[in-house]
Every structure is written in structure tokens, then in C-alpha cells.
Scaffold this active site. Structure first.
Site, short mmCIF file in Angstrom:
data_model
loop_
_atom_site.label_atom_id
_atom_site.label_comp_id
_atom_site.label_asym_id
_atom_site.label_seq_id
_atom_site.Cartn_x
_atom_site.Cartn_y
_atom_site.Cartn_z
N ILE A 140 0.86 -1.18 0.00
CA ILE A 140 0.00 0.00 0.00
C ILE A 140 0.90 1.23 0.00
CG2 ILE A 140 -1.89 1.22 1.12
CD1 ILE A 140 -2.53 -1.67 0.11
N LYS A 141 0.74 2.08 -1.01
CA LYS A 141 1.58 3.27 -1.13
C LYS A 141 0.99 4.42 -0.31
CE LYS A 141 3.36 4.36 -5.19
NZ LYS A 141 3.47 4.64 -6.65
N ILE A 142 1.82 4.94 0.60
CA ILE A 142 1.42 6.07 1.44
C ILE A 142 2.47 7.17 1.27
CG2 ILE A 142 1.00 6.88 3.79
CD1 ILE A 142 0.17 4.05 4.54
#
Length: 369
Positions: A140-142
Site C-alpha cells: 500500500i503506497k502512502i
């Protein structure tokens, strides 16, 4: 199979593709790149999905179904993007298994409009994507904004593997690594298996040169102009030096002893923006073990054809990197202002890309109805 790509992976660099589309998936193109071009991971972003949606007919059936159901564009975008991410994760699952979870990863981004919003909303979005994709090899890209840092810690503490994106400054990178360590410490306190939690930190490269080159041209002195094209490599090399400081720290070593794995540096934005520069420079000059380089296919092909892979090009360049940074400061470059401008621009571009994706999807849903 390219000898250059073999040499690159032989140096311990994981090659990831910075692109995804359903066309790649249904034609077997991604499988071919894994087989023939040493690709071991995939990164995505809203611009990539918007481009994929606007070409060909790969999404037509799903678009018609979504249109018939009358779903809103927010639900539709998640349905379409997570479908592709799941598919890519399944294609890469053999790589994931063979590398014991280190590679074989596919990244999907949280709604970038949350980048400067509450960490609570970002974590809720990360959980939703984690559940929707439901594959162990998803990232998950944050974004590494100030509001993103506590979200990174919380997501990792819950066992969600995270690709921290949009990193430009050394100071922020150190804060990212601190957030990562805190997240692993939280996961340990929660009784989770640390060996199942992976993370990468995406340090942006070419955009750094683009911004600084523009400022060097404005300064205009011979000394300033001579520094063009040197800042990004220097900045990335010093980021790796900062990473080495952390992995030699007792705080990390205690987590490693408990089963945790390093947060690998990932070189992002490695397609060259200036045609005057060698098109493989952000690969050739950023080689060292335990890193990831995510490339657009054009850059991947260039490296395969004429890359110059010749051993570790990061650690031997530390002194030169510090000298370059000192020369940039002497020439009149304000590093803090540069990275502030790049982060603000990066968030704006992410949001604009998201809006473009939503707009493209609305158009395609109307056409399908």
C-alpha cells in the site's frame, strides 16, 4: 535475456516495472517481462491507470457491468484498480514465493487527496485497499508527507506492508525510517510475525535534477551550470548513507533479531527527463545491494540494451556526493526550499492524476452505459 539486466540483479538490485495495465496482464506481457527482463515487482499510480483505461478494450466488460449496476465513480475506480493489482499479484506470486516475500510485490496508492489530511483517513484507506486486494504480496503506497508519517507507523503496526512514496529530502527520509521502525515496534507489541511485514521507501530521483537544474540555469554562472545533472544522484547516494546509519543502529538490530526485514531504498522516477543526459544514468549510478529500481519500460529497455552496470556505484560515491551538495549550496541552491517545492508539487501532481483518473473513468462509464 540481457546481460546488463543480469549484472544489475547480480549486484543485488531488484528490477521493478513502473507500469501496469490490463492489456499487459491479459496478453502475458508481464509474465514475459518477468521471464526475459528480470522484472520482480510492479508499481502503479493513478496516471498509469488513467492511461490504461483510455486505450483499447481490455476494460470494456467490467465498465459495462459497473455502468449497469450504477455504481459511483469512487467505487468503480477501486473495483477496476484492485482487479488489476490482484491479477498482477497473482502473476508475481511465484517470484514472491521464491524470494520468501522480498520481491514479487505490486503497489497500489491510497487516495492522494488524503496526503495532507488526517492520518486516520489514510489508515482507513490503507486498510480498505489491503482487504480489497487480499494478497500477501501487495504494497500500500502512502506518501511521506508530515501527515502521512503517523499513518505509515499505524499501517505497519497492523501488519500492512507499505511502500512509502514521494520522498525527496534526507531529513524526511530519516523521519520515514523512524516511522517504519516505530511501526515494526508496534507490530511486535501486537504479537505479529515481523517477517511477514515488508516495506520500501521510494526516493524520487529525476524530479530532483529537474527542479535544481532549472534553478542552476537561472543562476547562470559557469560554476552553477557545471553542476547540472549531478544533484539527484548525490542526494540519492546520501539517502543510502542515511539508510546504512539506521541498519547499523541497535534499535533496528533488535527488530531484526525478532524477525523483521529491512525497509529497502527504492529509486523512483528513474526515467530521464532531460534528453541531454544518458537515458540509463539513474540506474547505472545507483547500484548497490538491497535496493530496488522501479523503471518505466523505456528505461528498462535502455538498460537492457546499453546500460553500464559495473559494480557498486553508491558507496564509493559518498565523498563526491557530499562535495556536490556543498558546491550546490555555494552556488546559491537552497536545499530546504527545493525539497519543500518538490513535495508540494508532488502532492499536487498526485491529486491532479487522481482527478484525471476519475474523469477518465466517468467518461468511460458513460460510453459503456
Amino acid at each position: 535475456m540481457s546481460e546488463n539486466l543480469k549484472r544489475l540483479t547480480g549486484q543485488g538490485v531488484s528490477i521493478w516495472l513502473d507500469d501496469i495495465s490490463r492489456e499487459r496482464l491479459r496478453t502475458g506481457n508481464l509474465e514475459a517481462l518477468i521471464r526475459d527482463k528480470q522484472v520482480t515487482g510492479v508499481t502503479s499510480n493513478p496516471t498509469i491507470f488513467a492511461s490504461a483505461l483510455s486505450k483499447g478494450d481490455a476494460y470494456d466488460t467490467q465498465l459495462r457491468d459497473l455502468s449497469v449496476r450504477g455504481v459511483d465513480v469512487g467505487e468503480a475506480v477501486r473495483a477496476i484498480t484492485t482487479f488489476d493489482i490482484r491479477w498482477a499479484a497473482d502473476v508475481l506470486r511465484p517470484v514472491y514465493d521464491a524470494t520468501k516475500g522480498v520481491d514479487g510485490r505490486v503497489s497500489i496508492e491510497v487516495d492522494p487527496r488524503l496526503a495532507d489530511d488526517s492520518a486516520e483517513k489514510t489508515v482507513a484507506e490503507a486498510r480498505a485497499l489491503w482487504w480489497l486486494v487480499n494478497r500477501p504480496n501487495v504494497f500500500i503506497k502512502i506518501p511521506a508527507t508530515l501527515d502521512g508519517l503517523p499513518a505509515i507507523t499505524q499501517a505497519l503496526a497492523e501488519g500492512i506492508s507499505v511502500n512509502v512514496t514521494l520522498i525527496f529530502s534526507l531529513e524526511r527520509y530519516r523521519a520515514v525510517m523512524d516511522a517504519w521502525l516505530a511501526g515494526l515496534e508496534g507490530a511486535k507489541a501486537n504479537g505479529l510475525d515481523l517477517s511477514t511485514i515488508e516495506s520500501v521507501a521510494s526516493f524520487f530521483v529525476s524530479r530532483f535534477d529537474t527542479e535544481i537544474d532549472k534553478r542552476l540555469d537561472k543562476i547562470g554562472t559557469p560554476e552553477a551550470v557545471a553542476l547540472k545533472g549531478k544533484a539527484a544522484i548525490a542526494n540519492a547516494r546520501l539517502a543510502y548513507a542515511a539508510y546504512e546509519d539506521v541498519v547499523n543502529d541497535p534499535r533496528w538490530q533488535a527488530l531484526e533479531a525478532a524477525g523483521a526485514r529491512p525497509q529497502r531504498p527504492l529509486w523512483a522516477s528513474t526515467g530521464v527527463k532531460n534528453p541531454d543526459y544518458p537515458d540509463t544514468m539513474y540506474v547505472d549510478q545507483l547500484v548497490t545491494a538491497g535496493t530496488v529500481n522501479t523503471m518505466p519500460e523505456k528505461t528498462l529497455d535502455a538498460v537492457a540494451d546499453h546500460g553500464n552496470i559495473d559494480g557498486d556505484t553508491i558507496r564509493p560515491g559518498y565523498e563526491q556526493a557530499w562535495n556536490t551538495m556543498a558546491e550546490l549550496k555555494q552556488a546559491g541552491i537552497d536545499y530546504d526550499d527545493v525539497v519543500k517545492a518538490l513535495e508540494e508539487e508532488g502532492v499536487q501532481k498526485f491529486v491532479a492524476s487522481w482527478d484525471e483518473l476519475l474523469g477518465t473513468l466517468e467518461t468511460e462509464l458513460r460510453k459503456a452505459g
